[in-house]
Design a protein around this motif. Structure first.
Motif, short mmCIF file in Angstrom:
data_model
loop_
_atom_site.label_atom_id
_atom_site.label_comp_id
_atom_site.label_asym_id
_atom_site.label_seq_id
_atom_site.Cartn_x
_atom_site.Cartn_y
_atom_site.Cartn_z
N ARG A 127 28.57 60.35 50.12
CA ARG A 127 29.84 60.46 49.77
C ARG A 127 30.71 58.82 49.96
N VAL A 128 31.23 58.74 48.92
CA VAL A 128 31.67 57.21 49.00
C VAL A 128 33.16 57.20 48.06
N GLY A 157 22.66 38.97 34.54
CA GLY A 157 24.09 38.78 34.60
C GLY A 157 24.98 39.48 33.71
N ALA A 158 24.30 40.52 32.59
CA ALA A 158 24.91 41.36 31.65
C ALA A 158 25.96 42.32 32.61
N CYS A 159 25.45 42.75 34.01
CA CYS A 159 26.25 43.67 34.57
C CYS A 159 27.13 43.20 35.56
N THR A 160 27.50 41.77 35.47
CA THR A 160 28.49 41.12 36.34
C THR A 160 29.79 41.99 36.58
N VAL A 161 30.39 42.23 37.79
CA VAL A 161 31.58 42.84 37.83
C VAL A 161 32.22 41.95 39.23
N LEU A 162 33.47 42.10 39.48
CA LEU A 162 33.89 41.76 40.83
C LEU A 162 33.87 42.77 41.93
N VAL A 163 33.55 42.53 42.88
CA VAL A 163 33.63 43.47 44.09
C VAL A 163 34.30 42.69 45.37
N ASP A 164 35.78 43.31 45.61
CA ASP A 164 36.33 42.51 46.48
C ASP A 164 36.60 41.18 45.89
N VAL A 173 26.41 53.41 47.16
CA VAL A 173 26.72 54.10 48.70
C VAL A 173 27.31 53.02 49.47
N ARG A 174 26.89 51.75 49.05
CA ARG A 174 27.49 50.67 50.16
C ARG A 174 29.04 50.34 49.98
N LEU A 175 29.77 50.96 49.05
CA LEU A 175 30.79 50.39 48.36
C LEU A 175 31.99 51.05 49.14
N GLU A 176 31.78 51.78 50.07
CA GLU A 176 32.88 52.51 50.75
C GLU A 176 34.05 51.65 51.08
N GLY A 177 35.27 52.08 50.48
CA GLY A 177 36.52 51.14 50.61
C GLY A 177 36.59 49.97 49.40
N ALA A 178 35.69 49.64 48.75
CA ALA A 178 35.38 48.38 48.10
C ALA A 178 36.44 48.38 46.79
N GLU A 179 36.80 47.33 46.41
CA GLU A 179 37.73 47.18 45.16
C GLU A 179 36.90 46.84 43.90
N VAL A 180 36.68 47.36 43.03
CA VAL A 180 35.80 47.06 41.92
C VAL A 180 36.68 46.67 40.78
N THR A 181 36.47 45.44 39.99
CA THR A 181 37.14 45.33 38.88
C THR A 181 36.05 45.12 37.72
N THR A 182 35.95 45.76 36.81
CA THR A 182 35.34 45.57 35.68
C THR A 182 35.94 45.18 34.31
#
Lengths: 326, 212
Positions: B62-63, B105-112, B124-133
Motif C-alpha cells: 500500500r502506498v 525520456g518519454a516517461c519523464t515526470v517530476l518526483v519531489d 511502492v517506493r513513493l510513499e509520501g512523494a509529490e508527483v507532477t505529470t
C-alpha cells in the motif's frame, strides 16, 4: 519481471538484518529495475535503503573527501567540494547517463552498476556472468564495444561506470558496513576482474552495505579532468575514456593518476603511464610517449581492434588537456 | 487544494498487447483482470502480472502519494512502475512509454520537484512523494510557459516525446542549465526526439528560461 517482496529499512541495523537474510538493496534502482524487467535480475526481496544516513559529502581529517553512498550522481557532481577538489569526478558524473538518471542514481549504486554487454542483458544468450558455465556469446559475437584489457576466456564485458574510472585513478577506498562492523577496501580490490568467475563482480560479503567512497588527499594544486569518447555526443556509454589528475610543482610532474574506461573489465588503472610521467617536465612529446603505454597488454577481439589506438589517443589528449600543451 | 481519492487496487499492466495487430493493449489488460484476477485478504482485486506465473498472489504494498495535487492511496503489485501506475490506473496517459528502460525520456515526470524516468521508478517506493505529470503543469486553461513555448516555437511533429520533453525542460530550467543552446542540448540529452525537433525544442527551453 518476477514477483518480489518489498521492505523499506528504517535504519542501518534493519537494512543489514534484511541483507543478511538475502534481501537485495535498492537505492536509485536505475540499473536494478531495468535488469529485473529483463529478468536478468530476479531478487526475491528488495530492501529500500534510501532513508539511511549516507547522504553527506565531507572533507576528511586528512584533507580527502568522503562521498556518502546515497548521494545522487547529480548531487555529487554539483557539490562545491567535489567540483573544486576533484573536477575529474564531477566531469565523469556529468558525462554519464542523463539528467533524469543522475537525479535518481546514487554513488554506491553507480559503482555497483552491471555491464551493458548485450548478451548479458539478453536472457536467451550464453553468458557466464549471468549463467555461470553457459559460455560467452560475445567472444565470437558482435563485440565492438567490449573490453580489450582484463578479459578472460569466460568474459569480455566492460564495466560501464565513468565515475568508477575517476575513483580508480584517484585510488579511492570503498567504505563497507556489515554485521561484523566496518571495513575499507581499496578501489582496485573492490571491483573484480572476471577470471573464471565473471559472476563475482565485487569483493562484497553477504549483506554488506556500501556506506561511502573516500578519495584520499592528494598534493595541491591538483589539476584533473575526464574525457569520454563515444558513438554519440551525449547520453551514451564510453568506447574509451580517460581520467587524469596531475600535480605539477617547480615545472615537474610530482604525482600522476591515470585510469581508462570503456576498455577494461574493470576501470583500468594505468601505472605504466603514471610512472612515465612522474619526475618529468610537461611537454608534447611526454604526453605522446606516456600515452603510448596505455594499451599495454591489450587483447583486442574481432570487432574492437580500433580501441587499442583510440585508447592511446584518448589518454594522450586528456594528458594534454590537463597538463597543458607547452 | 488537494483532494483525497479512495483506495483502489492496482495491478501492473499486461505486456502482451504491445503489438499493432491483434487486440488492443487496453483490451488485453481488461481481459487479464477478468481472467487472472484473484481475491486477496483485503478484498481487493489484483490482476495476473506481466511476465509472471499465473498462479499465486504477487506481493503487493500500500502506498500513498500525491499526484498533481491529489492525494492517492493505492495497493500496488510491487512490480508496478510509476509510469504504469499513472497511465494504466490513474488514467494519466500524458506520460509516454517509449523504451521502458530509461533510454528515451518519454516517461519523464517530476518526483519531489526533480525530473526522473518514471519507467524505472517503482511505485511502492513513493510513499509520501509529490508527483507532477504533464497533466498537472497548466494552471487551468493557462498553459505553463514551457508548454506555450513549445506551441510558439512549433517544437514537435508527432508529439510522442513532447510530454517528456516538457517535463524534462521544466527540470532543466529549474536546475539552471540553460546558459547556452549547447548547455541546454547537453542537459536535455535524456530526451530523444525521433522527429528531430531538437533545434526548436532548444529554442522553446531558451524562450522560457529567458522569461524567468
Amino acid at each position: 519481471m518476477h514477483p518480489f517482496s518489498f521492505t523499506k529499512a528504517a535504519n542501518t541495523r534493519e537494512a543489514l538484518d534484511a541483507g543478511r537474510h538475502g534481501g537485495r538493496y535498492i537505492a536509485g534502482g536505475t540499473t536494478l529495475v531495468d535488469l529485473m524487467r529483463e529478468t536478468v535480475e530476479r531478487p526475491e526481496t528488495l530492501v529500500d535503503i534510501s532513508d539511511l544516513p549516507m547522504r553527506d559529502v565531507k572533507v576528511t581529517e586528512r584533507g580527502g573527501l568522503r562521498i556518502g553512498a546515497l548521494v545522487t550522481m547529480s548531487e555529487a557532481a554539483a557539490h562545491p567540494k567535489v567540483r573544486s577538489l576533484y573536477p575529474v569526478i564531477s566531469q565523469a558524473l556529468e558525462l554519464s547517463a542523463s539528467a533524469q538518471l543522475r537525479n535518481m542514481a546514487t554513488i554506491g549504486g553507480n559503482i555497483m552498476q552491471r555491464t551493458r554487454c548485450t548478451y548479458f542483458r539478453d536472457v536467451t544468450a550464453d553468458c557466464n556472468k549471468r549463467e555461470p558455465g553457459s559460455g560467452c556469446a560475445a567472444l565470437e559475437g558482435f563485440n565492438r564495444t567490449h573490453a580489450i584489457l582484463g578479459t578472460s576466456d569466460a568474459c569480455v564485458a566492460t564495466h560501464p561506470s565513468d565515475a568508477a574510472v575517476a575513483f580508480a585513478a584517484l585510488e579511492a577506498r570503498v567504505h563497507l558496513l556489515g554485521s561484523d562492523g566496518e571495513r575499507q577496501v581499496s578501489f582496485a580490490d573492490f571491483l573484480l576482474r572476471p577470471g573464471r568467475t565473471p559472476n563475482r563482480e565485487q569483493a562484497l560479503r553477504r549483506g554488506e552495505l556500501i556506506t561511502g567512497v573516500e578519495i584520499p588527499a592528494l598534493p595541491r594544486p591538483l589539476k584533473s579532468g575526464y574525457l569520454k569518447v563515444r558513438d554519440r555526443q551525449s547520453y551514451e556509454f564510453a568506447l574509451t575514456s580517460a581520467a587524469v589528475a596531475l600535480h605539477v610543482r617547480g615545472g615537474v610532474i610530482r604525482e600522476a593518476k591515470v585510469a581508462a574506461g570503456g576498455v577494461g573489465t574493470v576501470p583500468w588503472k594505468l601505472p605504466a603511464v603514471e610512472r612515465h610521467l612522474v619526475g618529468e617536465r610537461p611537454s608534447e612529446s611526454l604526453w605522446t610517449a606516456a600515452a603510448a603505454k596505455a594499451a599495454e597488454g591489450a587483447r583486442p577481439l574481432q570487432h574492437n581492434r580500433f580501441k587499442v589506438e583510440l585508447l592511446k589517443r584518448t589518454v594522450e589528449r586528456q594528458l594534454r588537456v590537463v597538463g597543458g600543451s607547452k | 487544494m488537494s483532494s483525497e481519492l479512495p483506495d483502489s487496487a492496482v495491478s501492473p499492466p499486461s505486456g502482451a498487447g504491445e503489438s499493432t495487430s491483434g487486440p488492443s493493449r487496453r483490451a488485453v489488460i481488461a481481459t487479464g483482470v477478468a481472467v487472472g484476477g484473484v481475491v486477496v485478504a483485503g478484498g481487493t482485486f489484483l490482476a495476473g502480472a506481466e511476465e509472471a506465473p499465473a498462479t499465486g498472489t504477487a506481493p503487493s504494498s500500500r502506498v500513498s502519494l500525491t499526484v498533481n495535487g491529489t492525494r492517492r492511496t493505492v495497493t500496488v503489485d510491487n512490480r508496478t512502475s510509476l509510469l504504469d501506475l499513472l497511465r494504466e490506473h490513474f488514467d494519466l496517459t500524458g506520460s509516454k512509454k517509449g523504451c521502458n528502460a530509461g533510454a528515451c525520456g518519454a516517461c519523464t515526470v517530476l518526483v519531489d520537484g526533480q525530473r526522473v524516468n518514471s519507467c524505472l521508478t517503482l511505485a511502492v517506493r513513493l510513499e509520501g512523494a509529490e508527483v507532477t505529470t504533464i497533466e498537472g503543469l497548466a494552471d487551468g486553461d493557462q498553459l505553463h510557459p514551457l508548454q506555450q513555448a513549445f506551441v510558439d516555437q512549433d517544437a514537435f511533429q508527432c508529439g510522442y516525446c513532447t510530454p517528456g520533453q516538457i517535463m524534462s525542460g521544466v527540470g532543466c530550467i529549474k536546475e539552471g542549465h540553460t546558459g547556452s543552446p549547447e548547455e541546454i542540448r547537453e542537459w536535455m540529452s535524456g530526451n530523444i526526439c525521433r522527429c528531430g525537433c531538437y533545434v526548436k525544442i532548444v529554442r522553446a527551453v531558451e524562450q522560457t528560461a529567458g522569461r524567468k
